[in-house]
Write a protein that holds these residues in place. Structure first.
Motif, PDB file in Angstrom:
ATOM      1  N   ASN A  47      78.336  32.717  12.672  1.00 54.38           N
ATOM      2  CA  ASN A  47      77.968  32.574  14.074  1.00 54.38           C
ATOM      3  C   ASN A  47      78.623  33.803  14.697  1.00 54.38           C
ATOM      4  OD1 ASN A  47      80.687  32.151  15.231  1.00 54.38           O
ATOM      5  ND2 ASN A  47      80.408  29.687  14.944  1.00 54.38           N
ATOM      6  N   GLU A  48      78.225  34.011  15.952  1.00 57.71           N
ATOM      7  CA  GLU A  48      78.659  35.083  16.783  1.00 57.71           C
ATOM      8  C   GLU A  48      80.121  35.210  16.910  1.00 57.71           C
ATOM      9  OE1 GLU A  48      76.174  33.119  17.656  1.00 57.71           O
ATOM     10  OE2 GLU A  48      74.263  34.245  17.536  1.00 57.71           O
ATOM     11  N   LYS A  49      80.736  34.055  17.297  1.00 55.09           N
ATOM     12  CA  LYS A  49      81.979  34.054  17.769  1.00 55.09           C
ATOM     13  C   LYS A  49      82.957  34.681  16.267  1.00 55.09           C
ATOM     14  CE  LYS A  49      85.824  31.071  19.130  1.00 55.09           C
ATOM     15  NZ  LYS A  49      86.879  31.244  18.120  1.00 55.09           N
ATOM     16  N   PRO A  64      57.886  23.766   4.590  1.00 52.44           N
ATOM     17  CA  PRO A  64      58.613  22.243   4.276  1.00 52.44           C
ATOM     18  C   PRO A  64      59.093  21.489   5.376  1.00 52.44           C
ATOM     19  CG  PRO A  64      60.022  24.382   4.093  1.00 52.44           C
ATOM     20  CD  PRO A  64      58.547  24.779   4.187  1.00 52.44           C
ATOM     21  N   HIS A  65      58.882  21.899   6.553  1.00 59.38           N
ATOM     22  CA  HIS A  65      59.347  21.092   7.809  1.00 59.38           C
ATOM     23  C   HIS A  65      58.182  20.240   8.194  1.00 59.38           C
ATOM     24  CE1 HIS A  65      62.823  23.897   8.317  1.00 59.38           C
ATOM     25  NE2 HIS A  65      62.287  24.697   8.921  1.00 59.38           N
ATOM     26  N   ARG A  66      57.068  20.566   7.458  1.00 58.13           N
ATOM     27  CA  ARG A  66      55.939  19.664   7.949  1.00 58.13           C
ATOM     28  C   ARG A  66      56.044  18.254   7.499  1.00 58.13           C
ATOM     29  NH1 ARG A  66      52.411  23.368   7.090  1.00 58.13           N
ATOM     30  NH2 ARG A  66      51.822  23.591   9.523  1.00 58.13           N
ATOM     31  N   GLY A  99      65.444  26.700  15.624  1.00 62.05           N
ATOM     32  CA  GLY A  99      64.755  27.305  14.467  1.00 62.05           C
ATOM     33  C   GLY A  99      63.390  27.057  14.179  1.00 62.05           C
ATOM     34  N   CYS A 100      62.833  27.280  13.055  1.00 62.51           N
ATOM     35  CA  CYS A 100      61.411  26.938  12.747  1.00 62.51           C
ATOM     36  C   CYS A 100      60.916  25.557  13.343  1.00 62.51           C
ATOM     37  CB  CYS A 100      60.881  27.148  11.596  1.00 62.51           C
ATOM     38  SG  CYS A 100      60.869  29.157  11.217  1.00 62.51           S
ATOM     39  N   TYR A 101      62.089  24.509  13.036  1.00 61.14           N
ATOM     40  CA  TYR A 101      61.796  23.240  13.103  1.00 61.14           C
ATOM     41  C   TYR A 101      61.437  22.765  14.828  1.00 61.14           C
ATOM     42  CZ  TYR A 101      66.531  24.001  13.034  1.00 61.14           C
ATOM     43  OH  TYR A 101      67.638  24.637  13.224  1.00 61.14           O
ATOM     44  N   GLY A 112      68.742  23.063  11.124  1.00 67.67           N
ATOM     45  CA  GLY A 112      68.299  23.815   9.881  1.00 67.67           C
ATOM     46  C   GLY A 112      69.692  24.251   8.902  1.00 67.67           C
ATOM     47  N   ASP A 113      69.573  24.889   8.034  1.00 65.11           N
ATOM     48  CA  ASP A 113      70.744  25.500   6.840  1.00 65.11           C
ATOM     49  C   ASP A 113      71.470  26.228   7.767  1.00 65.11           C
ATOM     50  OD1 ASP A 113      68.235  26.514   6.465  1.00 65.11           O
ATOM     51  OD2 ASP A 113      69.150  27.462   4.866  1.00 65.11           O
ATOM     52  N   SER A 114      70.905  27.278   8.573  1.00 62.54           N
ATOM     53  CA  SER A 114      71.567  28.283   9.130  1.00 62.54           C
ATOM     54  C   SER A 114      72.578  27.941  10.367  1.00 62.54           C
ATOM     55  CB  SER A 114      70.558  29.491   9.477  1.00 62.54           C
ATOM     56  OG  SER A 114      71.400  30.731   9.900  1.00 62.54           O
ATOM     57  N   THR A 115      71.494  26.829  10.993  1.00 66.68           N
ATOM     58  CA  THR A 115      71.926  26.448  12.334  1.00 66.68           C
ATOM     59  C   THR A 115      73.165  25.223  11.981  1.00 66.68           C
ATOM     60  OG1 THR A 115      69.900  26.633  13.430  1.00 66.68           O
ATOM     61  CG2 THR A 115      71.483  25.477  14.296  1.00 66.68           C
ATOM     62  N   PHE A 116      73.276  24.703  11.002  1.00 60.55           N
ATOM     63  CA  PHE A 116      74.329  24.043  10.315  1.00 60.55           C
ATOM     64  C   PHE A 116      75.346  24.632  10.337  1.00 60.55           C
ATOM     65  CE2 PHE A 116      76.473  21.402   7.482  1.00 60.55           C
ATOM     66  CZ  PHE A 116      76.602  20.316   8.045  1.00 60.55           C
ATOM     67  N   ASP A 137      67.030  21.920   5.096  1.00 58.95           N
ATOM     68  CA  ASP A 137      67.550  23.096   4.206  1.00 58.95           C
ATOM     69  C   ASP A 137      66.372  23.956   3.489  1.00 58.95           C
ATOM     70  OD1 ASP A 137      68.741  24.901   2.756  1.00 58.95           O
ATOM     71  OD2 ASP A 137      69.956  23.415   1.417  1.00 58.95           O
ATOM     72  N   ASN A 138      65.920  24.723   4.319  1.00 58.64           N
ATOM     73  CA  ASN A 138      64.535  25.729   3.588  1.00 58.64           C
ATOM     74  C   ASN A 138      65.390  26.987   2.903  1.00 58.64           C
ATOM     75  OD1 ASN A 138      65.416  27.274   5.758  1.00 58.64           O
ATOM     76  ND2 ASN A 138      63.343  27.076   6.510  1.00 58.64           N
ATOM     77  N   SER A 139      66.666  27.031   2.738  1.00 60.95           N
ATOM     78  CA  SER A 139      67.239  27.838   1.959  1.00 60.95           C
ATOM     79  C   SER A 139      67.365  29.586   2.366  1.00 60.95           C
ATOM     80  CB  SER A 139      66.968  27.934   0.375  1.00 60.95           C
ATOM     81  OG  SER A 139      66.950  26.796  -0.128  1.00 60.95           O
ATOM     82  N   THR A 147      67.352  31.643   6.769  1.00 63.09           N
ATOM     83  CA  THR A 147      67.299  31.659   8.076  1.00 63.09           C
ATOM     84  C   THR A 147      65.819  32.010   8.601  1.00 63.09           C
ATOM     85  OG1 THR A 147      69.566  32.566   8.024  1.00 63.09           O
ATOM     86  CG2 THR A 147      68.243  32.228  10.173  1.00 63.09           C
ATOM     87  N   GLY A 148      65.048  31.001   8.669  1.00 57.96           N
ATOM     88  CA  GLY A 148      63.520  31.343   8.805  1.00 57.96           C
ATOM     89  C   GLY A 148      63.027  32.006  10.124  1.00 57.96           C
ATOM     90  N   MET A 149      63.451  31.370  11.240  1.00 57.45           N
ATOM     91  CA  MET A 149      62.786  31.832  12.427  1.00 57.45           C
ATOM     92  C   MET A 149      62.987  33.242  12.955  1.00 57.45           C
ATOM     93  SD  MET A 149      61.651  30.204  15.514  1.00 57.45           S
ATOM     94  CE  MET A 149      60.277  31.028  15.184  1.00 57.45           C
ATOM     95  N   THR A 150      64.169  33.863  12.496  1.00 55.70           N
ATOM     96  CA  THR A 150      64.423  35.185  12.910  1.00 55.70           C
ATOM     97  C   THR A 150      63.920  36.209  11.914  1.00 55.70           C
ATOM     98  OG1 THR A 150      66.439  34.689  11.884  1.00 55.70           O
ATOM     99  CG2 THR A 150      66.416  34.942  14.227  1.00 55.70           C
TER     100      THR A 150
HETATM  101  C1  LIG Z   1      73.477  31.327  19.791  1.00 58.05           C
HETATM  102  C2  LIG Z   1      72.085  31.810  18.970  1.00 58.05           C
HETATM  103  N1  LIG Z   1      72.212  32.749  18.163  1.00 58.05           N
HETATM  104  C3  LIG Z   1      71.104  32.995  17.585  1.00 58.05           C
HETATM  105  C4  LIG Z   1      69.971  32.415  17.836  1.00 58.05           C
HETATM  106  C5  LIG Z   1      68.557  32.775  17.194  1.00 58.05           C
HETATM  107  N2  LIG Z   1      68.265  32.104  16.245  1.00 58.05           N
HETATM  108  C6  LIG Z   1      67.070  31.091  16.673  1.00 58.05           C
HETATM  109  S1  LIG Z   1      66.826  30.087  15.334  1.00 58.05           S
HETATM  110  C7  LIG Z   1      68.043  30.550  14.509  1.00 58.05           C
HETATM  111  C8  LIG Z   1      68.322  30.335  13.064  1.00 58.05           C
HETATM  112  C9  LIG Z   1      67.172  29.292  12.421  1.00 58.05           C
HETATM  113  O1  LIG Z   1      67.700  29.140  10.907  1.00 58.05           O
HETATM  114  P1  LIG Z   1      67.775  27.811  10.220  1.00 58.05           P
HETATM  115  O2  LIG Z   1      68.383  27.016  11.019  1.00 58.05           O
HETATM  116  O3  LIG Z   1      68.097  28.077   9.035  1.00 58.05           O
HETATM  117  O4  LIG Z   1      66.063  27.255  10.524  1.00 58.05           O
HETATM  118  P2  LIG Z   1      64.700  27.677  10.040  1.00 58.05           P
HETATM  119  O5  LIG Z   1      64.235  28.570  11.020  1.00 58.05           O
HETATM  120  O6  LIG Z   1      65.018  28.297   8.757  1.00 58.05           O
HETATM  121  O7  LIG Z   1      63.937  26.604   9.912  1.00 58.05           O
HETATM  122  C10 LIG Z   1      68.394  31.873  14.811  1.00 58.05           C
HETATM  123  C11 LIG Z   1      69.469  32.656  14.264  1.00 58.05           C
HETATM  124  C12 LIG Z   1      69.800  31.594  19.022  1.00 58.05           C
HETATM  125  N3  LIG Z   1      68.910  31.087  19.539  1.00 58.05           N
HETATM  126  N4  LIG Z   1      70.955  31.269  19.440  1.00 58.05           N
END
Ligand SMILES: Cc1ncc(C[n+]2csc(CCOP(=O)(O)OP(=O)(O)O)c2C)c(N)n1
Lengths: 191, 586
Positions: B61-63, B354-356, B374-376, B414-418, B442-444, B446-449
């Motif tokens: 994360n950013e911190k 896979p979120h569907r 995230g994408c979800y 999502g996995d990255s957000t977790f 967990d779509n393995s 970081t999808g959205m970005t």
């Molecule tokens: C503090 C912060 N950092 C970064 C973002 C940008 N961001 C939005 S969703 C996301 C990650 C999504 O990844 P994941 O949780 O794995 O879900 P996925 O999109 O793969 O379904 C990020 C980095 C944000 N919204 N807020």
């Protein structure tokens, strides 16, 4: 003079490559150039737009194109052509694919896809050049090159030497896909 | 043709603002980059990773990214941390105190705002952070300045012993313009000397550091006044004077050209009283053109200057030449339109996402869903989206207040957000005896970005193998006893499992594991076709909201070019009209 080209389509149709090729065409002439892209959320099947601006005399200030400012709209999809039409100059030109991609509200039956959009735009008095870029790309074996087909079609009407465009395609496309993309360009150019 | 080609400078490149920042990092001799992805900042770090001379990583994360980069600076290496505007909220704690400690080698924080919220949950103005944390901030207005200011930021950081923030916006980050590149300057690693009064911010030391911070701001203000490259006055017609920065400068130039004079600020904090007063004294009428909040304008007003700004221009959304023309000159554009209602085209979950499957089941069971980012977030069933990680902690709070509905309420993350900020919320659930059911999607990736590696994927930013951290093991280590994993496309199994976990009076985590359909590793060999004789037009397949399926002919049609054969629609069809086919070699 600054020339403004607006490229629109649906996320995933490859408008980034198209705008990069056009940007390359302009810088190959030694002109000041700006290309504004869209990344992120709207790429997920949403409406996307990119801007290419260049000037053969001075500097390009703003990277964006506003309503009534585009000299040309290059569009990958009919509905998007109509959506971005207000960005075209009164005497602007349109190069569009006749492809239709239904947006979710249409698919789910909450909205209708308007009929005969291209004819209506023509009635407005705008010059419209069209081809079915997807069918042409499919015939070449890969729908993904529809974007370069459309760039070929635009090249024909752009007033630039064809060779300048070919050089830009060579510059922007990875070696592996170059042959296919050059074919796509030719097919669009001759469409 | 040939002679034209020779005119083109080999060192001139058309670069995205973000790529130009990365080039600036390279040329400035930066050795360490740690970031967390976030539109529109992501490509800075992706591009930086292409330089062998720069160690670059995704932090969880950013911190963490901020602190890692700060550690690298203290160790003596020029360092950088990149993030989007809301990421700076996450990194705000170390940000504020780093102003007190100062740096060893140059330390630059890149933050990208998103006016108009192209891909964000709010449109906060990061300049407030510079003011609040007392840290200088530079704001480029095109790619050339992105490169220049990045290098300049390192110089300032070392000269004034302070972190420096480089502030971008979507338009700057994601526009390409011409840049002149040059060689990397190797600056080496500075000596590290233990320095308690500088680096240990216990009260006794911090009390002594604060006056130093205030003095630095005064020195920086003098620098801002004297540095005519960074803060530049362009005199044209003096009847109108415009103070501006970033992309607003480009819009203003587009509208006024040389029919106005400009004070173009490269350093947006601290501002120079001397420079602004000098400029104001030379022009008849003073305008401030700045996106989002009236920060320069408020400063000018505090100096007693008469300015026009937010009385005419909005505090909401991106600016453009059209907006400035309309609001300041009353000129409206001429344009044509089509006589038809154009349906909107919102972003949707991709074909095969896979979120569907997950959201189909959540909707079917009518659950309340604490969402995340995230994408979800595109899932139609979610009730809330606040910030990264909030799904978990909000679920906890929600269930504590409404224990009677806890069996009808889940969180999705999502996995990255977790990894980013979900784990601490889970600890709250366990520690405080909650009974919540959390779904980790967990779509393995970081999808959205746009597909960045993360701690669960087994690869680093530079594509080197890494230990893939197990979400399941983390959940167990946090004290969750019920941890299950299921494929979200197996909707029957998932539904059964979900019902069982929701009925338990203990916390559960269900990991929905299936890779993002856009990953190259996901084979797209199959596609679905419809036997129109068997299709009864019941539209049951539409319940999953797949962009491949349409009813143009009154019967279901699947767009084979988009379909990846996930087969979810087949599970909806009671008439056996949908069949899986093998794609011929393309
Ligand atoms: C503090 C912060 N950092 C970064 C973002 C940008 N961001 C939005 S969703 C996301 C990650 C999504 O990844 P994941 O949780 O794995 O879900 P996925 O999109 O793969 O379904 C990020 C980095 C944000 N919204 N807020």
């Amino acid at each position: 003079m600054t020339k403004n080209i607006l490229i629109c389509g649906v996320g995933g149709q490859g408008s980034l490559l198209a705008s990069r090729i056009l940007g390359q065409v302009a810088i190959s002439q030694g002109w000041d150039t700006k290309v504004s892209e869209v990344h992120g959320m709207s790429q997920r099947g949403g409406s996307v737009v990119t801007y290419v601006k260049y000037s053969d005399t001075g500097k390009v200030a703003s990277p964006v194109i506003c309503r009534g400012e585009a000299d040309v709209i290059i569009s990958f999809e009919q509905l998007e052509t109509a959506r971005w039409l207000p960005f075209l100059k009164k005497d602007g030109k349109i190069v569009t694919s006749t492809q239709k991609i239904y947006p979710m509200p249409v698919i789910s039956g909450n909205a209708v896809y308007p009929e005969s959009l291209i004819e209506k735009i023509r009635e407005n008095g705008n010059v419209v050049v069209e081809c079915n870029a997807v069918d042409i790309a499919k015939a070449l074996g890969n729908v993904k090159v529809a974007n370069v087909v459309l760039i070929g079609l635009y090249a024909k009407h752009s007033g630039f030497d064809k060779e300048i465009f070919l050089e830009a395609v060579r510059e922007c496309v990875p070696e592996k896909f170059l042959e296919l993309n050059l074919k796509a360009f030719e097919a669009g150019y001759n469409a | 043709m040939q002679d034209k080609k020779n005119k083109i400078d080999k060192n001139k490149k058309l670069l995205l603002g973000n790529a130009a920042v990365a080039r600036g990092l390279y040329e400035a001799g930066c050795v360490f980059v740690s970031s967390y992805p976030g539109t529109p900042s992501t490509e800075i770090t992706e591009e930086a990773a292409n330089y062998d001379e720069i160690y670059a990583e995704w932090a969880p994360n950013e911190k963490v990214a901020f602190e890692a980069a700060f550690g690298a600076s203290v160790a003596g290496g020029r360092s950088f941390a990149g993030m989007k505007h809301v990421g700076l909220n996450v990194a705000a704690d170390p940000l504020f105190t780093s102003a007190y400690t100062g740096v060893n080698a140059g330390f630059v924080i890149g933050v990208a705002d998103d006016p108009s919220m192209h891909s964000s949950q709010n449109e906060q103005d990061s300049r407030h952070y510079a003011i609040a944390a007392k840290i200088p901030m530079l704001e480029p207005s095109d790619s050339e300045e992105c490169l220049e200011y990045t290098k300049r930021a390192f110089e300032l950081s070392e000269k004034f012993d302070t972190p420096v923030i480089l502030k971008l916006t979507t338009r700057i980050s994601h526009s390409q313009s011409l840049v002149t590149i040059s060689e990397r300057e190797e600056v080496g690693i500075r000596e590290y000397k233990k320095n308690e009064s500088k680096y240990i911010m216990r009260p006794a030391n911090a009390i002594k550091r604060h006056p130093i911070v205030e003095q630095k701001l005064k020195d920086l203000e003098d620098y801002a006044a004297s540095n005519s490259e960074l803060n530049r006055i362009e005199y044209g017609d003096k009847s109108i004077g415009i103070i501006t920065a970033g992309s607003s400068y480009a819009y203003a130039k587009d509208v006024y050209g040389d029919k106005a004079s400009y004070l173009k600020l490269g350093m947006v904090y601290p501002l120079s009283e001397k420079l602004i007063k000098e400029f104001a004294s030379q022009v008849d009428e003073l305008y401030v053109i700045e996106e989002l909040d009236p920060i320069i304008e408020t400063y000018c007003k505090a100096l007693g200057l008469k300015v026009k700004g937010k009385d005419l221009l909005p505090v909401i959304g991106e600016y453009s030449q059209e907006l400035i023309k309309s609001k300041l000159l009353g000129i409206e554009p001429e344009f044509s339109s089509v006589d038809a209602t154009i349906p909107v085209r919102p972003p949707v979950m991709c074909a095969g996402c896979p979120h569907r499957g997950t959201f189909y089941v959540l909707k079917k069971l009518g659950l309340t869903v604490m969402g995340d980012i995230g994408c979800y977030t595109l899932g139609t069933q979610i009730d809330t989206t606040l910030c990264m990680g909030a799904s978990v902690s909000m679920l906890h709070g929600f269930n504590k207040v409404r224990p009677e509905t806890a069996s009808k309420c889940v969180g999705v993350i999502g996995d990255s957000t977790f990894m980013h900020s979900g784990i601490t919320g889970l600890i709250d659930i366990i520690y405080n005896n909650s009974f919540s059911t959390l779904l980790v999607l967990d779509n393995s990736i970081t999808g959205m970005t746009g597909h960045q590696q993360n701690p669960c994927t087994g690869l680093t930013l530079k594509n080197l193998p890494a230990k893939a951290i197990s979400i399941e093991e983390i959940c167990r280590a946090c004290g969750v006893e019920n941890v299950e994993t299921v494929d979200p496309n197996n909707i029957t199994e998932f539904e059964k499992l979900l019902k069982a976990e929701l009925s338990k009076d203990k916390p559960s985590v269900i990991i929905l594991k299936r890779p993002c359909a856009l990953l190259k590793s996901v084979k797209k060999e199959d596609y679905v076709s419809v036997d129109s004789d068997l299709c009864s037009s019941c539209r049951a397949c539409m319940r999953i909201g797949c962009p491949c399926i349409s009813f143009e002919t009154g019967k279901a049609v699947v767009d084979a070019s988009q379909c990846i054969g996930c087969g979810l629609c087949m599970k909806m069809c009671k008439f056996g009209a949908m069949k899986l086919n093998k794609r011929g070699k393309v």
